[in-house]
Design a protein around this motif. Structure first.
Motif, PDB file in Angstrom:
ATOM      1  N   LEU A 179       0.841  -1.285   0.104  1.00  0.00           N
ATOM      2  CA  LEU A 179       0.112  -0.477   0.098  1.00  0.00           C
ATOM      3  C   LEU A 179       0.658   1.116  -0.313  1.00  0.00           C
ATOM      4  N   ALA A 180       0.763   2.733  -0.793  1.00  0.00           N
ATOM      5  CA  ALA A 180       1.617   3.760  -0.568  1.00  0.00           C
ATOM      6  C   ALA A 180       1.318   4.462  -1.443  1.00  0.00           C
ATOM      7  N   ILE A 181       1.352   5.561  -0.688  1.00  0.00           N
ATOM      8  CA  ILE A 181       0.241   7.208  -1.077  1.00  0.00           C
ATOM      9  C   ILE A 181       1.139   7.395  -1.827  1.00  0.00           C
ATOM     10  N   LEU A 182       0.711   7.757  -2.998  1.00  0.00           N
ATOM     11  CA  LEU A 182       1.461   8.843  -4.188  1.00  0.00           C
ATOM     12  C   LEU A 182       0.448  10.233  -4.510  1.00  0.00           C
ATOM     13  N   CYS A 183       1.821  11.200  -4.964  1.00  0.00           N
ATOM     14  CA  CYS A 183       1.441  12.160  -5.216  1.00  0.00           C
ATOM     15  C   CYS A 183       0.716  11.958  -6.598  1.00  0.00           C
ATOM     16  N   GLY A 184      -0.589  12.804  -6.573  1.00  0.00           N
ATOM     17  CA  GLY A 184      -0.586  13.193  -7.666  1.00  0.00           C
ATOM     18  C   GLY A 184      -2.720  12.388  -7.747  1.00  0.00           C
ATOM     19  N   LYS A 185      -2.911  12.695  -9.187  1.00  0.00           N
ATOM     20  CA  LYS A 185      -4.506  11.723  -9.532  1.00  0.00           C
ATOM     21  C   LYS A 185      -4.507  10.467 -10.389  1.00  0.00           C
ATOM     22  N   LEU A 186      -4.089   9.049  -9.621  1.00  0.00           N
ATOM     23  CA  LEU A 186      -4.192   7.860 -10.224  1.00  0.00           C
ATOM     24  C   LEU A 186      -5.056   7.907 -10.766  1.00  0.00           C
ATOM     25  N   LYS A 187      -5.734   7.723 -12.074  1.00  0.00           N
ATOM     26  CA  LYS A 187      -7.058   7.553 -12.161  1.00  0.00           C
ATOM     27  C   LYS A 187      -6.985   6.035 -12.726  1.00  0.00           C
ATOM     28  N   GLU A 188      -6.046   5.144 -13.655  1.00  0.00           N
ATOM     29  CA  GLU A 188      -6.947   3.815 -13.668  1.00  0.00           C
ATOM     30  C   GLU A 188      -5.242   3.372 -13.403  1.00  0.00           C
ATOM     31  N   LYS A 189      -5.818   1.553 -13.734  1.00  0.00           N
ATOM     32  CA  LYS A 189      -4.535   0.921 -13.530  1.00  0.00           C
ATOM     33  C   LYS A 189      -3.525   1.139 -14.100  1.00  0.00           C
ATOM     34  N   MET A 190      -1.720   1.087 -13.723  1.00  0.00           N
ATOM     35  CA  MET A 190      -0.827   1.380 -15.178  1.00  0.00           C
ATOM     36  C   MET A 190       0.251   0.049 -14.441  1.00  0.00           C
ATOM     37  N   LEU A 191       0.783  -0.427 -15.529  1.00  0.00           N
ATOM     38  CA  LEU A 191       1.593  -1.260 -15.399  1.00  0.00           C
ATOM     39  C   LEU A 191       3.088  -0.537 -15.470  1.00  0.00           C
ATOM     40  N   PHE A 192       4.354  -0.587 -14.593  1.00  0.00           N
ATOM     41  CA  PHE A 192       5.395  -0.221 -15.205  1.00  0.00           C
ATOM     42  C   PHE A 192       6.390  -1.795 -15.805  1.00  0.00           C
TER      43      PHE A 192
END
Length: 328
Positions: A170-183
């Motif tokens: 579980l992580a608190i990220l900066c910004g508004k991530l709108k959808e699932k992403m694969l890096f």
């Protein structure tokens, strides 16, 4: 001369006598150990032997009491250390919910030192010491697995090598991530020859995304809830990693535009109230059902109070209620 008698355990099986004693009597110089073996002061099953002798389970090893045994270190009282929470424990592995601010390995108050101080094997072993089977950062909380015997270390390490352990954070990220992403990136700890290694706030070497050299890192990030914190958009994300590269989550999330809140080493915003306390929690591990070391289907680490407070006070409760993460 007074003597102490020790019984070799299964994890001592097949090891050379001098190597077993080098681990068990780590405070004694090897010259003294060799002398005691050579003169017969140290005996196995009442007999004089040599340094090359291969120890067998249940061998009775006689050691002079004046030798600097580490038995006390194996069973010392650990009350001086911070309390740690067991998530799961059997004779093969010990899974701990690591608190914030403690390193897994590397200093006198590390989790590794605490676990060793509390280690009481089911079968007496002179040469086996528990150790971490993977690592997380000092400021990352949550699940860390330690070996409890040799088989546990071998089997769990093999599961990791085969990517058979599913790890979720579980992580608190900066910004508004709108959808699932694969890096999917290549991560390197090396820097160009004309470039000095980039250092984090506390002097550690950062990693970087590279197009050519490096090791493959694969991370899946799923937004769970959104909110604001001191006028910053933030996202609670579930982060799944297939690989276990150094600073993988921190580096990849930052590179793709969503650094961890407070993680200034990787470009995260640092509100004064956070003060560099980024929130990354190793929350759940899932294991193959046919494993041979008694692991359950999955284990989950309780969320630390600071992260729990943040989730309940700064994120959308309607959104997070769709997931079986916490009770709000």
């Amino acid at each position: 001369m007074d003597f102490l008698q020790y019984t070799a355990g299964i994890d001592d099986e097949g090891r050379r006598l001098d190597r077993v004693l080098r681990i068990f009597l780590k405070n004694s110089p090897m010259s003294k150990i060799y002398k005691y073996i050579r003169t017969g002061t140290i005996r196995v099953n009442g007999e004089k032997t040599d340094c090359n002798y291969r120890v067998k389970k249940n061998d009775e090893i006689r050691i002079p009491k004046v030798t600097d045994s580490i038995e006390g270190e194996k069973t010392q009282d650990a009350k001086a250390f911070i309390e740690i929470e067991d998530v799961f424990r059997n004779s093969f592995v010990r899974i701990i919910n690591k608190p914030y601010g403690i390193s897994v390995h590397g200093d006198e108050r590390s989790l590794d030192v605490i676990v060793k101080s509390q280690f009481l094997p089911d079968e007496k072993s002179l040469s086996f010491n528990p150790g971490p089977l993977h690592r997380i950062d000092r400021h990352t909380t949550g699940l860390v697995v330690f070996s409890q015997n040799h088989k546990g270390a071998l089997v769990f390490s093999e599961l990791l090598r085969k990517h058979a352990v599913k790890k979720e954070y579980l992580a608190i990220l900066c910004g508004k991530l709108k959808e699932k992403m694969l890096f999917e990136d290549m991560i390197s700890t090396d820097w160009d020859s004309d470039q000095a290694p980039s250092l984090g706030k506390n002097g550690f070497h950062k990693v970087r995304i590279t197009k050519q050299d490096g090791k493959k890192a694969r991370t899946v990030v799923t937004p769970l809830s959104h909110g604001t914190y001191e006028n910053l958009n933030v996202t609670l994300a579930l982060v799944e990693i297939d690989t276990g590269r150094k600073h993988q989550i921190r580096c990849q999330c930052s590179s793709h535009g969503f650094p961890l809140l407070g993680d200034t080493a990787y470009g995260g915003k640092n509100p004064q109230s956070i003060d560099g306390h980024f929130m990354l929690h190793s929350w759940r591990m899932t294991f193959p059902s046919d494993n041979s070391i008694g692991l359950p289907e999955s284990v989950t680490a309780n969320i630390p109070e600071k992260l729990l407070f943040f989730i309940k006070n700064h994120l959308s409760q309607d959104e997070i209620s769709n997931y079986n993460i916490i009770s709000v």
